[in-house]
Design a protein around this motif. Structure first.
Motif, PDB file in Angstrom:
ATOM      1  N   ASP A  64      75.874  10.889  71.883  1.00 31.08           N
ATOM      2  CA  ASP A  64      75.344   9.863  70.988  1.00 31.08           C
ATOM      3  C   ASP A  64      74.534   8.813  71.733  1.00 31.08           C
ATOM      4  N   THR A  65      75.041   8.390  72.899  1.00 35.60           N
ATOM      5  CA  THR A  65      74.326   7.330  73.617  1.00 35.60           C
ATOM      6  C   THR A  65      73.034   7.861  74.236  1.00 35.60           C
ATOM      7  N   LEU A  66      73.030   9.111  74.626  1.00 31.96           N
ATOM      8  CA  LEU A  66      71.787   9.667  75.152  1.00 31.96           C
ATOM      9  C   LEU A  66      70.723   9.725  74.054  1.00 31.96           C
ATOM     10  N   GLN A  67      71.124  10.189  72.880  1.00 33.66           N
ATOM     11  CA  GLN A  67      70.157  10.286  71.785  1.00 33.66           C
ATOM     12  C   GLN A  67      69.677   8.915  71.334  1.00 33.66           C
ATOM     13  N   SER A  68      70.618   7.985  71.128  1.00 32.74           N
ATOM     14  CA  SER A  68      70.220   6.649  70.654  1.00 32.74           C
ATOM     15  C   SER A  68      69.457   5.895  71.725  1.00 32.74           C
ATOM     16  N   GLY A  69      69.825   6.094  72.989  1.00 29.75           N
ATOM     17  CA  GLY A  69      69.140   5.400  74.070  1.00 29.75           C
ATOM     18  C   GLY A  69      67.672   5.767  74.161  1.00 29.75           C
ATOM     19  N   LEU A  70      67.364   7.045  73.969  1.00 29.25           N
ATOM     20  CA  LEU A  70      65.964   7.460  73.997  1.00 29.25           C
ATOM     21  C   LEU A  70      65.161   6.766  72.901  1.00 29.25           C
ATOM     22  N   LYS A  71      65.814   6.512  71.773  1.00 25.51           N
ATOM     23  CA  LYS A  71      65.122   5.858  70.655  1.00 25.51           C
ATOM     24  C   LYS A  71      65.001   4.350  70.844  1.00 25.51           C
ATOM     25  N   MET A  72      65.742   3.789  71.798  1.00 29.01           N
ATOM     26  CA  MET A  72      65.667   2.349  72.052  1.00 29.01           C
ATOM     27  C   MET A  72      64.527   1.974  72.995  1.00 29.01           C
ATOM     28  N   ALA A  73      64.010   2.953  73.732  1.00 35.63           N
ATOM     29  CA  ALA A  73      62.959   2.659  74.699  1.00 35.63           C
ATOM     30  C   ALA A  73      61.632   2.401  73.981  1.00 35.63           C
ATOM     31  N   ARG A  74      60.903   1.414  74.465  1.00 39.85           N
ATOM     32  CA  ARG A  74      59.586   1.150  73.887  1.00 39.85           C
ATOM     33  C   ARG A  74      58.600   2.229  74.332  1.00 39.85           C
ATOM     34  N   ALA A  90      68.144  -2.329  78.283  1.00 40.38           N
ATOM     35  CA  ALA A  90      69.289  -2.002  77.431  1.00 40.38           C
ATOM     36  C   ALA A  90      70.221  -1.086  78.212  1.00 40.38           C
ATOM     37  N   ILE A  91      71.509  -1.406  78.202  1.00 37.72           N
ATOM     38  CA  ILE A  91      72.514  -0.647  78.946  1.00 37.72           C
ATOM     39  C   ILE A  91      73.532  -0.115  77.963  1.00 37.72           C
ATOM     40  N   LEU A  92      73.729   1.186  77.953  1.00 36.01           N
ATOM     41  CA  LEU A  92      74.681   1.808  77.037  1.00 36.01           C
ATOM     42  C   LEU A  92      75.933   2.191  77.802  1.00 36.01           C
ATOM     43  N   GLY A  93      77.053   1.601  77.406  1.00 33.11           N
ATOM     44  CA  GLY A  93      78.323   1.838  78.075  1.00 33.11           C
ATOM     45  C   GLY A  93      78.801   0.578  78.756  1.00 33.11           C
ATOM     46  N   GLY A  94      80.027   0.161  78.410  1.00 35.63           N
ATOM     47  CA  GLY A  94      80.533  -1.122  78.900  1.00 35.63           C
ATOM     48  C   GLY A  94      81.653  -1.007  79.893  1.00 35.63           C
ATOM     49  N   GLY A  95      81.774   0.154  80.555  1.00 36.63           N
ATOM     50  CA  GLY A  95      82.769   0.284  81.607  1.00 36.63           C
ATOM     51  C   GLY A  95      82.315  -0.423  82.868  1.00 36.63           C
ATOM     52  N   VAL A  96      82.977  -0.102  83.978  1.00 36.70           N
ATOM     53  CA  VAL A  96      82.641  -0.794  85.228  1.00 36.70           C
ATOM     54  C   VAL A  96      81.186  -0.562  85.606  1.00 36.70           C
ATOM     55  N   VAL A 116      72.418  18.418  74.370  1.00 34.14           N
ATOM     56  CA  VAL A 116      72.092  17.267  73.522  1.00 34.14           C
ATOM     57  C   VAL A 116      70.702  17.494  72.932  1.00 34.14           C
ATOM     58  N   PRO A 117      70.576  17.517  71.603  1.00 32.72           N
ATOM     59  CA  PRO A 117      69.255  17.714  71.001  1.00 32.72           C
ATOM     60  C   PRO A 117      68.384  16.462  71.146  1.00 32.72           C
ATOM     61  N   VAL A 118      67.142  16.674  71.509  1.00 29.80           N
ATOM     62  CA  VAL A 118      66.169  15.576  71.575  1.00 29.80           C
ATOM     63  C   VAL A 118      64.924  16.002  70.819  1.00 29.80           C
ATOM     64  N   LEU A 119      64.032  15.045  70.587  1.00 28.16           N
ATOM     65  CA  LEU A 119      62.792  15.314  69.868  1.00 28.16           C
ATOM     66  C   LEU A 119      61.634  15.256  70.864  1.00 28.16           C
ATOM     67  N   PRO A 120      61.203  16.396  71.374  1.00 25.68           N
ATOM     68  CA  PRO A 120      60.140  16.395  72.378  1.00 25.68           C
ATOM     69  C   PRO A 120      58.855  15.711  71.904  1.00 25.68           C
ATOM     70  N   PHE A 121      58.525  15.834  70.620  1.00 23.94           N
ATOM     71  CA  PHE A 121      57.300  15.215  70.116  1.00 23.94           C
ATOM     72  C   PHE A 121      57.347  13.705  70.308  1.00 23.94           C
ATOM     73  N   ASP A 122      58.512  13.103  70.006  1.00 24.83           N
ATOM     74  CA  ASP A 122      58.640  11.652  70.171  1.00 24.83           C
ATOM     75  C   ASP A 122      58.499  11.247  71.631  1.00 24.83           C
ATOM     76  N   LEU A 123      59.095  12.033  72.533  1.00 29.88           N
ATOM     77  CA  LEU A 123      58.959  11.732  73.954  1.00 29.88           C
ATOM     78  C   LEU A 123      57.501  11.836  74.379  1.00 29.88           C
ATOM     79  N   LEU A 124      56.807  12.832  73.852  1.00 30.86           N
ATOM     80  CA  LEU A 124      55.412  13.057  74.220  1.00 30.86           C
ATOM     81  C   LEU A 124      54.521  11.905  73.782  1.00 30.86           C
ATOM     82  N   VAL A 125      54.559  11.582  72.501  1.00 26.60           N
ATOM     83  CA  VAL A 125      53.610  10.578  71.997  1.00 26.60           C
ATOM     84  C   VAL A 125      53.977   9.162  72.431  1.00 26.60           C
ATOM     85  N   ASN A 126      55.231   8.960  72.816  1.00 23.50           N
ATOM     86  CA  ASN A 126      55.639   7.634  73.287  1.00 23.50           C
ATOM     87  C   ASN A 126      55.670   7.532  74.811  1.00 23.50           C
ATOM     88  N   GLU A 127      55.442   8.651  75.479  1.00 25.59           N
ATOM     89  CA  GLU A 127      55.461   8.703  76.944  1.00 25.59           C
ATOM     90  C   GLU A 127      56.693   8.006  77.518  1.00 25.59           C
TER      91      GLU A 127
END
Length: 336
Positions: free
Chosen positions: A239-249, A164-170, A266-277
């Motif tokens: 927004d794209t940084l936050q949503s992008g992290l949630k798009m990763a399996r 998944a690629i976020l951003g449609g510029g060059v 940019v706020p992130v959820l460390p718990f989600d990063l941890l349990v989803n590696e």
């Protein structure tokens, strides 16, 4: 000669300046084509560190018009692309083969005069020869492509992976092509502009979503059956940084590429990063990838003409850099 100078934050002006001279180990390059980059806009607004005053323009190619003393790799007349990033070669990062993290990094068009000018002097080690018959407009893509190749290296895309690629510029549209060449099975581009989504589909994306019209997190998770193996953030906004992290399996990778203005949190959820590696991999600049990019451009492996939306002269650079991209704009080319 004419040059477009950043004289203070928010002040970009074309001036008549002295033509540079090729010093020892340097080349004098007559600029054929330069490209406007999103980073130029960040520098204009004071969101990315740069010298002031300085001639901007770090994406360019041109003809070697003169050579300085001790130059051995060039004789004059060559069409060259220039790697703007100059590492010291001796600091800890450089000796560990990470010149993009050099403690004394300087850059042409950032901390020393660049390619928004008729001529520019560059160290010979930064120049790479392109085929004489290559369209210089294609050559100017070598610099952004080199940065993209570094991001693709960090992404470690495996055959069949979903990306998944976020951003449609060059950058995003180059990433689409590189992801397909790397063997990705599904390539999803997310951008608001319909024209860019259509271009992405022509260039190899399998899906293109509008974040203003749908839940892109859910859409990506649906088409990738649980989340993308690799997410590449190319927009540099919260927004794209936050949503992008949630798009990763689970167990997926997130490549941070877009330049978020310095100081933005940019706020992130460390718990989600941890349990989803989820593996976060920033990709900064172009360590040892400029020659690979030049070779790829020369080979014709990428569709580049579709990315050029406007050509201007030096007298229009200040206006373009000083304003937001126009609807549908991808790459603006400058012909000094």
């Amino acid at each position: 000669m004419r040059a477009v100078r950043l004289e203070s934050i928010g002040s970009l002006t074309m001036r008549s300046v002295e033509k540079p001279v090729a010093g020892p180990g340097e080349l004098l390059v007559r600029v054929s084509v330069a490209g406007i980059c999103g980073s130029d806009r960040h520098m204009y607004k004071g969101e990315y560190p740069t010298a002031i005053p300085v001639t901007l323009g770090h994406e360019f190619c041109g003809i070697v018009e003169a050579i300085g003393d001790t130059v051995t790799r060039f004789t004059g007349g060559e069409l060259v692309t220039v790697d703007p990033n100059i590492a010291c070669g001796t600091c800890r990062a450089c000796t560990q083969a990470r010149p993009n993290l050099c403690e004394s990094l300087t850059a042409i068009g950032v901390t020393r005069d660049g390619g928004f000018a008729e001529y520019v002097a560059v160290p010979q080690a930064q120049a790479f020869v392109l085929p004489a018959d290559l369209d210089p407009v294609h050559g100017v893509f070598s610099e952004p492509l080199a940065c993209c190749i570094h991001a693709i290296d960090k992404a470690r895309i495996r055959p069949g992976d979903s990306v998944a690629i976020l951003g449609g510029g060059v950058i995003g549209l180059l990433m689409v092509q590189l992801a397909r060449l790397a063997g990705a099975g599904e390539v999803v581009l997310i951008t608001r502009q319909q024209s860019r989504r259509q271009t992405a589909l022509r260039l190899g994306a399998t899906h293109a979503f509008d974040p203003a019209a749908s839940d892109t997190i859910a859409s990506v998770r649906e088409v990738t059956k649980g989340g993308a193996d690799v997410v590449i953030e190319c927009a540099g906004v919260s927004d794209t940084l936050q949503s992008g992290l949630k798009m990763a399996r689970r167990g997926g990778s997130f490549v941070l590429f877009g330049v978020t203005p310095a100081g933005v949190e940019v706020p992130v959820l460390p718990f989600d990063l941890l349990v989803n590696e989820v593996d976060i991999r920033p990709a900064y600049l172009n360590p040892f990838t400029h020659s690979r990019a030049a070779a790829m451009v020369a080979s014709g492996a990428l569709e580049l003409d579709a990315l050029v939306t406007k050509t201007i002269g030096l007298e229009e650079v200040a206006d373009v850099v000083g304003n937001a991209p126009l609807p549908g704009e991808i790459k603006v080319i400058v012909r000094p």
